[in-house]
Design an enzyme around this catalytic site. Structure first.
Site, PDB file in Angstrom:
ATOM      1  N   ALA A  21       9.192  -4.743   2.455  1.00  0.00           N
ATOM      2  CA  ALA A  21       8.186  -3.830   2.988  1.00  0.00           C
ATOM      3  C   ALA A  21       6.844  -4.053   2.288  1.00  0.00           C
ATOM      4  CB  ALA A  21       8.630  -2.381   2.780  1.00  0.00           C
ATOM      5  N   ASP A  22       5.754  -3.832   3.019  1.00  0.00           N
ATOM      6  CA  ASP A  22       4.458  -3.757   2.327  1.00  0.00           C
ATOM      7  C   ASP A  22       4.118  -2.277   2.154  1.00  0.00           C
ATOM      8  OD1 ASP A  22       3.360  -2.802   4.706  1.00  0.00           O
ATOM      9  OD2 ASP A  22       2.464  -4.720   5.254  1.00  0.00           O
ATOM     10  N   SER A  23       2.976  -1.998   1.507  1.00  0.00           N
ATOM     11  CA  SER A  23       2.704  -0.599   1.164  1.00  0.00           C
ATOM     12  C   SER A  23       2.540   0.266   2.420  1.00  0.00           C
ATOM     13  CB  SER A  23       1.463  -0.512   0.278  1.00  0.00           C
ATOM     14  OG  SER A  23       0.382  -1.169   0.891  1.00  0.00           O
ATOM     15  N   LEU A  24       2.015  -0.338   3.483  1.00  0.00           N
ATOM     16  CA  LEU A  24       1.854   0.437   4.715  1.00  0.00           C
ATOM     17  C   LEU A  24       3.213   0.731   5.366  1.00  0.00           C
ATOM     18  CD1 LEU A  24      -0.419   1.680   6.374  1.00  0.00           C
ATOM     19  CD2 LEU A  24      -0.501  -0.416   7.722  1.00  0.00           C
ATOM     20  N   ASP A  25       4.151  -0.236   5.224  1.00  0.00           N
ATOM     21  CA  ASP A  25       5.508   0.009   5.730  1.00  0.00           C
ATOM     22  C   ASP A  25       6.121   1.233   5.063  1.00  0.00           C
ATOM     23  OD1 ASP A  25       5.741  -2.217   7.497  1.00  0.00           O
ATOM     24  OD2 ASP A  25       6.148  -3.535   5.797  1.00  0.00           O
TER      25      ASP A  25
END
Lengths: 77, 245
Positions: free
Chosen positions: A35-39
């Site tokens: 995941a990235d931070s927006l995920d």
């Protein structure tokens, strides 16, 4: 396995497109599940809707792993 | 091209010349519009003129609670907010050395902080929809500066930095964030100028005239459309060549 765990796992699989087996207690959304931070923001939104709860920003930041999410939701539903 | 059928657009400052033109143009292309502004009367008149698919959503943008409540009200009225146009702006001009804290704060609050609050409020729906358009109406003075407008220019430059940062964050979700920087536009505000003042302004503009609100609205329509899907973090200058930046 509890119902809450199942529902949280389902959301994680759905949002991050990962194999169900990878979503283990200590699996970190960012480090292990890609995941990235927006995920992670979106995941928290998905949990809020699934469980009809509000997850405040400071709590959201502390939810790093699948286990963290299950624990928070169990304590707040 | 530029078909907005089925889209819902929230436009702030819709009681003003540019905001009303933007609302009319988006509505004309099929969008449902939420008309926001401080003064209810002109909003009602505009809604009446537009007929169907127009909602009046008065809001005092210097009231934080009211601003934070607006995205939800708009979504309830229209079903969603697909397009947000942060157009509302105020001026409290003064020489920098005479500018009060209050004059500074009022302009930043309405022009910049309200845009932050509204953008934040509409993002959740846009993220879920994997589609969204945020159009921030900046100003040429945000790029060039203008004597007597330290507060206004700061707020308009601030909108550009905010747009670009947010554009980075949400690009992967089909959401674009752009700014329009109008030059001198003929509105009620510029009507107050004398003919002499107007001709001096016209002399500085390569096009030799002020712009029209419709020319800003056309830029907003483009940025709000599907066709502009690959445009994000951009500043579209619409100023008749006044500043080629």
């Amino acid at each position: 396995m509890s119902d809450i765990e199942d529902r949280v796992r389902k959301k994680v699989v759905e949002h991050l497109g990962v194999e169900e087996e990878k979503v283990t207690e200590n699996a970190s959304f960012i480090d292990d599940l890609g995941a990235d931070s927006l995920d992670t923001v979106e995941l928290v939104m998905a949990f809020e809707e699934e469980f009809g709860i509000e997850i405040p920003d400071d709590a959201a930041e502390s939810i790093q792993t699948f286990g963290d999410a299950v624990k928070f939701i169990k304590e707040n539903t | 091209m530029f078909d907005l059928n089925g889209k819902a657009a929230l436009v702030t400052g819709a009681s003003g010349g540019i905001g009303a033109a933007i609302a009319r143009t988006l509505h004309g292309r099929g969008a449902t519009v939420g008309l926001s502004g401080t003064r209810e009367e002109p909003l009602k008149a505009l809604a009446e003129e537009l007929g169907e698919r127009a909602n009046v959503l008065p809001c005092n943008l210097s009231d934080a609670d009211a601003v934070n409540a607006l995205p939800k009200q708009a979504a309830e009225a229209m079903g969603a907010v697909d397009i947000l146009v942060n157009n509302a702006g105020v001026t409290r001009d003064n020489l920098f050395m005479r500018m009060s804290e209050e004059e500074w704060a009022q302009v930043i609050e309405v022009n910049l902080t309200a845009a932050f609050r509204l953008s934040k409020g509409v993002l959740r729906g846009m993220m879920k929809a994997r589609w969204g358009r945020i159009v921030n109406v900046s100003s040429v003075v945000g790029a060039t500066g203008n004597p007597g407008q330290g507060n206004y220019a700061a707020s308009k430059a601030g909108l550009v930095g905010m747009s670009k940062s947010l554009a980075y964050e949400v690009a992967s979700r089909g959401i674009t964030v752009n700014a329009i920087a109008p030059g001198f536009i003929a509105t009620a505000m510029t009507d107050k100028l004398t003919d002499d003042q107007k001709s001096k302004i016209d002399d500085q503009i390569p096009m030799g005239r002020m712009g029209t609100p419709e020319e800003i609205a056309a830029a907003a329509l483009y940025l709000a459309s599907d066709e502009a899907a690959y445009v994000t973090g951009a500043v579209l200058h619409v100023n008749g060549g006044l500043a080629m930046v």
